[in-house]
Design a protein around this motif. Sequence first.
Motif, mmCIF file in Angstrom:
data_model
loop_
_atom_site.group_PDB
_atom_site.id
_atom_site.type_symbol
_atom_site.label_atom_id
_atom_site.label_comp_id
_atom_site.label_asym_id
_atom_site.label_seq_id
_atom_site.Cartn_x
_atom_site.Cartn_y
_atom_site.Cartn_z
ATOM 1 N N ASP A 1 0.673 -1.288 0.059
ATOM 2 C CA ASP A 1 -0.218 0.177 -0.077
ATOM 3 C C ASP A 1 0.819 1.274 0.023
ATOM 4 O O ASP A 1 1.243 1.793 1.036
ATOM 5 N N VAL B 1 -3.559 4.353 -7.482
ATOM 6 C CA VAL B 1 -2.561 3.563 -6.443
ATOM 7 C C VAL B 1 -3.367 2.192 -6.079
ATOM 8 O O VAL B 1 -2.548 0.995 -5.695
ATOM 9 N N ASP C 1 5.688 9.897 -0.948
ATOM 10 C CA ASP C 1 4.831 10.548 -1.361
ATOM 11 C C ASP C 1 5.368 11.684 -2.615
ATOM 12 O O ASP C 1 4.536 12.524 -2.970
ATOM 13 N N PRO D 1 -5.601 8.354 -5.621
ATOM 14 C CA PRO D 1 -5.651 6.898 -4.853
ATOM 15 C C PRO D 1 -6.364 5.999 -5.680
ATOM 16 O O PRO D 1 -5.910 4.664 -5.124
ATOM 17 N N GLU E 1 7.265 5.080 -6.500
ATOM 18 C CA GLU E 1 6.003 4.649 -6.605
ATOM 19 C C GLU E 1 5.154 5.460 -7.392
ATOM 20 O O GLU E 1 4.309 5.231 -8.263
ATOM 21 N N SER E 2 5.584 6.928 -7.099
ATOM 22 C CA SER E 2 4.604 7.835 -8.033
ATOM 23 C C SER E 2 5.167 7.714 -9.486
ATOM 24 O O SER E 2 4.264 7.828 -10.349
ATOM 25 N N ILE F 1 1.462 9.898 -5.712
ATOM 26 C CA ILE F 1 0.497 8.857 -4.996
ATOM 27 C C ILE F 1 -0.676 9.251 -4.372
ATOM 28 O O ILE F 1 -1.706 8.754 -4.328
ATOM 29 N N GLN F 2 -0.699 10.409 -3.534
ATOM 30 C CA GLN F 2 -1.689 10.955 -2.718
ATOM 31 C C GLN F 2 -2.423 11.556 -3.390
ATOM 32 O O GLN F 2 -3.594 11.896 -3.098
ATOM 33 N N THR F 3 -2.222 11.858 -4.870
ATOM 34 C CA THR F 3 -3.294 12.767 -5.652
ATOM 35 C C THR F 3 -4.147 11.593 -6.435
ATOM 36 O O THR F 3 -5.066 12.056 -6.964
ATOM 37 N N LEU G 1 0.202 4.239 -0.157
ATOM 38 C CA LEU G 1 -0.161 5.427 0.397
ATOM 39 C C LEU G 1 -0.022 5.476 1.747
ATOM 40 O O LEU G 1 0.064 6.412 2.523
ATOM 41 N N GLN G 2 0.556 4.288 2.442
ATOM 42 C CA GLN G 2 0.650 4.131 3.985
ATOM 43 C C GLN G 2 2.508 4.146 4.036
ATOM 44 O O GLN G 2 2.643 3.944 5.192
ATOM 45 N N ASN H 1 -1.921 -1.975 -5.869
ATOM 46 C CA ASN H 1 -1.909 -2.527 -4.593
ATOM 47 C C ASN H 1 -2.301 -4.037 -4.518
ATOM 48 O O ASN H 1 -3.246 -4.519 -4.704
#
Length: 440
Positions: free
Chosen positions: A190, A228, A207, A225, A213-214, A221-223, A192-193, A232
Amino acid sequence: MQARIRTAMIVGMAMTVLAAVGVSVASAPPAHAAQVVTDIAYAPAQPAGSKGHLLDLYLPSTGITPRPLLIWHTGSAWTSDDGKAGTDAIAAIFNPLGFAVAGVSVRNSAQAIFPAQVHDIKAAIRWLRANAATYQIDPNRFAIMGDSSGGWLTEMATLSGGVAALEGTVGTTGVSSAVQVGLAFYSPTDFLQMNAQNLPTGGLDHDSPASPESLLVGCPIQTCPAKVAQANPMTYVDANDPPLMFLHGQADFLVPHGQSVLLYNRIKAQCGDATFVSVPAADHMMSQIMDPAQYGNQTVYTTTDCSETVGTGTLNPTWANFATFLRGGLKLGTSCEVAYATGAWNGAFNGTVTIRNTGTTPVDDWTVTWAWSGNQQITNAWNATVTQTGAQVTARDAGHNSYIGPGSSQSFGFSATATGTNPVPAQFKLNDIVCTKVPA
């Protein structure tokens, strides 16, 4: 610049991991490989001249055929299109055990964003299955293994069988991309975590728009979800997934240990089949995960059919134990007993072989092999197809008796000629593992 430095650090760490398991980029065939076929194009290069659609095959000189297959992909934070580099070290371990080994490359994140990498590994699996007969590979016994981003690819391939959106149209189509067992080292799950799970001493800024990851998913990634979530492995977990083992160091600076905790908890909640080995003090390196100094200290979580066991030091991270896990997932058997009885008359004899599965996983499709020490020659058989080449005898199940559950047995018989002494064969093997001989 900072993002480039971080990416370079991850690539450097991946190279360190390769060195730790004896991998050299300039590959040499392992001693037990009878044939090494390199740079097989499982799909056309994309972009032209790239290496992401190539695989290497290491075929063993020993063992029964058709062979189980182990697919390997080396992690690089998705920055390399040469994930098959270093497969010679994996083949050197598994070829002598009778496994064919395929090193598979996929496109990197600069060449194509997710889900291209999953499309690629599934295309490679389809190609290998479609060409299994050519290379004497068992199409029903595919295992997959990888580290870091290669571990992520392993988990995606293992857990997303039958998910149409992740099949893609790369290369060979119309063939199953399923694998039967997976083994992953320190994998992200995951994204995002990841920042929240970083060690108190720090870690990568996952992030960041320039994080691995991005770059993989094509957005910070936080924009995004929803995108993402598609990347997962936990999204695809259900109770019907193949068995999966994953290992993670509690001191992992690059991919937080909590990523594997999340995955284990999801599989447990879905009543799946997972083994999670948590190694204290280990960072993002195979040599530390497998450090003998840690044997007996690791915590092992196992969940099967909604039943969990937790123990300390119950499974040391060794290649022998990994091979046993893969064999169990492939239903090859992990331990066995053989009872052998004969009744003789002038110049000939009948023999009965009883195979007992003493492991904890079933055997489905079996082959028993042995070698005579004299001039014995098989003339007839029942409840098995028995062939002989020189002194070597191979007995394959007859179909109706192909399944041997844990603690169960199957028997077959034969007639043979012999003159002189007729001793019990020195060794019996079930699907390439040595069985204990017991009195008939």
